[in-house]
Design a protein around this motif. Sequence first.
Motif, PDB file in Angstrom:
ATOM      1  N   PRO A  71       0.805  -1.230   0.000  1.00 30.91           N
ATOM      2  CA  PRO A  71       0.000   0.000   0.000  1.00 30.91           C
ATOM      3  C   PRO A  71       0.832   1.272   0.000  1.00 30.91           C
ATOM      4  O   PRO A  71       0.344   2.328  -0.405  1.00 30.91           O
ATOM      5  CB  PRO A  71      -0.824  -0.122   1.289  1.00 30.91           C
ATOM      6  CG  PRO A  71      -0.889  -1.579   1.563  1.00 30.91           C
ATOM      7  CD  PRO A  71       0.442  -2.105   1.127  1.00 30.91           C
ATOM      8  N   ALA A  72       2.093   1.189   0.472  1.00 29.59           N
ATOM      9  CA  ALA A  72       2.950   2.371   0.505  1.00 29.59           C
ATOM     10  C   ALA A  72       3.670   2.596  -0.819  1.00 29.59           C
ATOM     11  O   ALA A  72       4.158   3.705  -1.081  1.00 29.59           O
ATOM     12  CB  ALA A  72       3.989   2.237   1.627  1.00 29.59           C
ATOM     13  N   ALA A  73       3.753   1.565  -1.654  1.00 29.01           N
ATOM     14  CA  ALA A  73       4.558   1.660  -2.870  1.00 29.01           C
ATOM     15  C   ALA A  73       4.088   2.749  -3.838  1.00 29.01           C
ATOM     16  O   ALA A  73       4.920   3.479  -4.387  1.00 29.01           O
ATOM     17  CB  ALA A  73       4.592   0.302  -3.569  1.00 29.01           C
ATOM     18  N   PRO A  74       2.779   2.909  -4.079  1.00 30.11           N
ATOM     19  CA  PRO A  74       2.372   3.944  -5.040  1.00 30.11           C
ATOM     20  C   PRO A  74       2.754   5.358  -4.615  1.00 30.11           C
ATOM     21  O   PRO A  74       2.965   6.225  -5.465  1.00 30.11           O
ATOM     22  CB  PRO A  74       0.847   3.776  -5.090  1.00 30.11           C
ATOM     23  CG  PRO A  74       0.593   2.377  -4.660  1.00 30.11           C
ATOM     24  CD  PRO A  74       1.636   2.101  -3.630  1.00 30.11           C
ATOM     25  N   LEU A  75       2.835   5.599  -3.301  1.00 27.37           N
ATOM     26  CA  LEU A  75       3.198   6.925  -2.810  1.00 27.37           C
ATOM     27  C   LEU A  75       4.701   7.110  -2.684  1.00 27.37           C
ATOM     28  O   LEU A  75       5.186   8.249  -2.614  1.00 27.37           O
ATOM     29  CB  LEU A  75       2.554   7.164  -1.434  1.00 27.37           C
ATOM     30  CG  LEU A  75       1.026   7.208  -1.374  1.00 27.37           C
ATOM     31  CD1 LEU A  75       0.569   7.350   0.074  1.00 27.37           C
ATOM     32  CD2 LEU A  75       0.490   8.355  -2.202  1.00 27.37           C
TER      33      LEU A  75
END
Length: 391
Positions: free
Chosen positions: A114-118
């Motif tokens: 979930p943190a990868a796109p940001l």
Amino acid sequence: MLEFTVGPVAHGGHCVGRVGDDRADDPTGRVVFVRHALPGERVRAVVTEDAGGSYCRADAVAVLEASPDRVEPPCSWAGPGGCGGCDFQHATPEAQRRLKTAVLREQLARLAAPAAPLSTVPFDAVEVEELPGGPLGWRTRVRLAVDDAGVPGLRAHRSHDVCEIGDCPLVPGGALAEVLERRFRPGSEVDVTVHDDGAARVGSGATAHAAGRTWELSAGTFWQVHPALPDTLAAVVGEWADVPAGGVAWDLYGGVGLLASVLAGQAGPDGTVLVVESAPSAVADGAAALADLPQVEFVQGRAEREIARLRPDPDVVVTDPPRTGLGRAAVRALTGRGPQRVVHVACDPAALGRDLALFAEYGYRVAGLRAFDAFPMTHHLEAVALLERVG
């Protein structure tokens, strides 16, 4: 006895293989978590734990086809059935870092998705970096277990059994050998500290130097065991924290205030640095060491409980939680106080991945990520992430 080809490294100091009922390399077969092996090797292994489920645990006792990364372990007590303190003595130091890098990337890809796109940092680019000093002789503190006969040693892997050893090559200059000849209260534990003079002392305090300062540490007060790690962490925090002059910084799970000393230099005399630490000895030692910094205040308590009570709100927060990580409640409470940046220190890749996902959920992106081989010969590592508030 099992015979199979070893698959990839996994979190926890072992590799993964599969065995079937009829042929050794059945891809649908039972999972084996095998220690003392390397990816790609063909081994014979002895099962050490088997609860009858979908997997078992084993030790490789014979290597039929060796990896080019394999070397002779420097410690005779580190093999199958021996001391459980080291995981990778049979691999070159370079290979050990590659294995840790693979585990870190896999855990981040799986848990921090979930943190990868940001994130402004690609998780598959992080590398476990070497620290100065080499793979041996780096450990300055050791906790020994004592068996029923009063003999000190180190525990076997996943066991309370005490392995009698003659020395430990991770400790500087054979300093541990003299302590191992002594006898102690059966069933107890013995904390050993190696001092600057090379002597190992039992139940002793120590003098530590890092970030341009000196700490007098009481017996039992936490300090990083790798001598290069404190200055390394202080340098990363100094680069990433960027506390504004006159600003507010929190140092959660702050120990004796090593990282707080860096934050205080950035905040200046008109700033505020709050150190939250639960251990009374660390609070006392840290307050004494940083007595010349009036902007630093120590708060004794559990960080996850103190977050809601701390005042004023922070510009920057440094966190260095236990191996289990921060968890949802602490991340929610911390991000709710609105810091612009969080410098998060983690010693477990899985906990790091979970916490990064939580920070993303609460509106923070990964803007920096580094990892260090602070525990050579073991599967452990130290990582630091920079989180920035989005918007």
